[in-house]
Design an enzyme around this catalytic site. Structure first.
Site, PDB file in Angstrom:
ATOM      1  N   HIS A 206      31.208  38.276  -5.464  1.00  0.00           N
ATOM      2  CA  HIS A 206      30.344  37.113  -5.214  1.00  0.00           C
ATOM      3  C   HIS A 206      29.078  37.449  -4.420  1.00  0.00           C
ATOM      4  O   HIS A 206      28.508  36.579  -3.772  1.00  0.00           O
ATOM      5  CB  HIS A 206      31.150  36.022  -4.484  1.00  0.00           C
ATOM      6  CG  HIS A 206      31.576  36.400  -3.093  1.00  0.00           C
ATOM      7  ND1 HIS A 206      32.728  35.908  -2.527  1.00  0.00           N
ATOM      8  CD2 HIS A 206      31.022  37.210  -2.151  1.00  0.00           C
ATOM      9  CE1 HIS A 206      32.852  36.403  -1.295  1.00  0.00           C
ATOM     10  NE2 HIS A 206      31.813  37.180  -1.049  1.00  0.00           N
TER      11      HIS A 206
ATOM     12  N   HIS B 122      31.813  31.852   4.298  1.00  0.00           N
ATOM     13  CA  HIS B 122      31.314  32.899   5.204  1.00  0.00           C
ATOM     14  C   HIS B 122      30.718  32.261   6.454  1.00  0.00           C
ATOM     15  O   HIS B 122      29.515  32.355   6.689  1.00  0.00           O
ATOM     16  CB  HIS B 122      30.273  33.750   4.499  1.00  0.00           C
ATOM     17  CG  HIS B 122      30.775  34.460   3.277  1.00  0.00           C
ATOM     18  ND1 HIS B 122      31.000  33.832   2.074  1.00  0.00           N
ATOM     19  CD2 HIS B 122      31.100  35.760   3.073  1.00  0.00           C
ATOM     20  CE1 HIS B 122      31.439  34.715   1.181  1.00  0.00           C
ATOM     21  NE2 HIS B 122      31.502  35.889   1.769  1.00  0.00           N
TER      22      HIS B 122
ATOM     23  N   HIS C 242      33.559  46.879  -0.009  1.00  0.00           N
ATOM     24  CA  HIS C 242      32.288  46.798   0.719  1.00  0.00           C
ATOM     25  C   HIS C 242      32.552  46.617   2.205  1.00  0.00           C
ATOM     26  O   HIS C 242      33.555  46.053   2.612  1.00  0.00           O
ATOM     27  CB  HIS C 242      31.351  45.711   0.195  1.00  0.00           C
ATOM     28  CG  HIS C 242      31.803  44.271   0.245  1.00  0.00           C
ATOM     29  ND1 HIS C 242      32.972  43.812  -0.293  1.00  0.00           N
ATOM     30  CD2 HIS C 242      31.179  43.159   0.747  1.00  0.00           C
ATOM     31  CE1 HIS C 242      33.053  42.491  -0.141  1.00  0.00           C
ATOM     32  NE2 HIS C 242      31.979  42.064   0.503  1.00  0.00           N
TER      33      HIS C 242
ATOM     34  N   GLU D 142      38.463  40.709   1.160  1.00  0.00           N
ATOM     35  CA  GLU D 142      38.261  39.547   0.274  1.00  0.00           C
ATOM     36  C   GLU D 142      39.131  39.631  -0.982  1.00  0.00           C
ATOM     37  O   GLU D 142      39.446  38.611  -1.607  1.00  0.00           O
ATOM     38  CB  GLU D 142      36.781  39.441  -0.139  1.00  0.00           C
ATOM     39  CG  GLU D 142      35.867  39.009   1.004  1.00  0.00           C
ATOM     40  CD  GLU D 142      34.389  38.944   0.592  1.00  0.00           C
ATOM     41  OE1 GLU D 142      33.601  38.362   1.362  1.00  0.00           O
ATOM     42  OE2 GLU D 142      34.005  39.482  -0.478  1.00  0.00           O
TER      43      GLU D 142
HETATM   44  C1  DHB Z   1      27.324  41.135   0.552  1.00  0.00           C
HETATM   45  C2  DHB Z   1      28.596  40.973  -0.013  1.00  0.00           C
HETATM   46  C3  DHB Z   1      29.386  39.885   0.337  1.00  0.00           C
HETATM   47  O1  DHB Z   1      30.646  39.673  -0.135  1.00  0.00           O
HETATM   48  C4  DHB Z   1      28.908  38.947   1.238  1.00  0.00           C
HETATM   49  O2  DHB Z   1      29.681  37.875   1.492  1.00  0.00           O
HETATM   50  C5  DHB Z   1      27.666  39.111   1.818  1.00  0.00           C
HETATM   51  C6  DHB Z   1      26.868  40.209   1.483  1.00  0.00           C
HETATM   52  C7  DHB Z   1      26.454  42.289   0.173  1.00  0.00           C
HETATM   53  O3  DHB Z   1      26.922  43.222  -0.476  1.00  0.00           O
HETATM   54  O4  DHB Z   1      25.263  42.264   0.494  1.00  0.00           O
HETATM   55 FE    FE Z   2      31.660  37.898   0.885  1.00  0.00          FE
END
Ligand code: DHB
Ligand code: FE
Length: 280
Positions: free
Chosen positions: A12, A59, A193, A240
């Site tokens: 997302h 978030h 991530h 997540e």
């Molecule tokens: C990014 C990824 C995410 O899941 C998020 O909530 C905010 C930023 C990113 O990769 O920039």
């Molecule tokens: Fe996220």
């Protein structure tokens, strides 16, 4: 009776939403990412559900450290796109399905999963970016959406096992709803991530692809993975991914049909993964 016909899984990343909103999808950086969703947009048009049950995480937008529901179900008639600091995304409002949402709350809570019932909530990129990826830029989203927010931001977060079992309870709830609705369940967020600290930018292709393999073929085994393994292997925001287990747990016990699988690095700081599974 209502029935869950298919599940969709997708990352997302907010920058994907910005790329769509700002008309940048044809830029070389983004072309390979959006190509991975061409099939999916056609598939969704051909398999339009009556309702999407969309599992996502907020978030610190609708919620904050003041209030941290582990699982929150949106029972409102509509939900506005949230202002995350630079104005709300120019996307349609989300029409809910209060009747089905209330029924699911009743059934799942009586099945011993404590849900927070939310009658007013703005929805952030966690919910709107998956809709944009799957639907493009329509005047209105193709069907009502029930937002289901999971706390994966502030510890303690729910285990994969609990998420998987919650998915099973959601399946039972849907199947006991007294209207012949075609329901899809979407699991969103991930893949690997990490957005902060010395490991910021961490990507783990091997973990991600193994997760996709096991989500398809061995979801119950995968649900045993402790949260510390997600964080070590997939980064702090890789947690997540437990939300995908809710959607997978809501699918039939028999093997699903894999309709689409896609994996791409990078999108902003994140590895993007995407699956479409149909119940047979
Ligand atoms: C990014 C990824 C995410 O899941 C998020 O909530 C905010 C930023 C990113 O990769 O920039
Ligand atoms: Fe996220």
């Amino acid at each position: 009776m209502a029935r869950i016909t298919a599940s969709v899984y997708t990352s997302h990343v907010p920058a994907i939403g910005a790329a769509i909103d700002l008309g940048k999808t044809q830029e070389p950086y983004w072309v390979p990412l959006f190509k991975g969703y061409d099939f999916s947009r056609q598939w969704l048009k051909a398999h339009k559900p009556d309702v999407i049950f969309l599992v996502y995480n907020d978030h610190a937008t609708a919620f904050s450290l003041e209030m941290i529901p582990t699982f929150a179900i949106g029972t409102a008639a509509e939900f506005q796109p949230a202002d995350e600091g630079w104005g709300p995304r120019p996307v349609p409002k989300v029409i809910g399905h209060p009747e089905l949402a209330s029924h699911i709350a009743q059934s799942v809570i009586q099945d011993d999963f404590d849900l927070t019932i939310v009658n007013k909530m703005d929805v952030d990129h966690g919910l709107t970016v998956p809709l944009s990826l799957m639907c493009g830029q329509p005047e209105a989203w193709p069907c009502p959406v029930i937002p289901f927010a999971v706390n994966v931001v502030q510890y303690p977060v729910p285990s994969g096992r609990r998420c998987f079992n919650l998915g099973r309870a959601i399946r039972k709830a849907v199947e006991s709803f007294d209207q012949p609705l075609n329901v899809q369940i979407w699991g969103t967020g991930g893949m690997s991530h990490q957005l902060q600290g010395p490991r910021a930018g961490l990507i783990n292709r091997e973990f991600d692809n193994n997760f996709l393999d096991r989500l398809i073929a061995d979801p119950e085994g995968l649900s045993q993975l402790p949260h510390i393994d997600y964080v070590r292997e997939a980064g702090s925001e890789g947690i997540e991914l437990v939300m995908w287990l809710i959607a997978r747990g809501a699918m039939s016990d028999s093997a699903p049909r894999l309709r689409h699988r896609f994996y791409h690095v990078p999108a902003s700081n994140t590895a993007v993964g995407h699956l479409i599974l149909e119940n047979t």
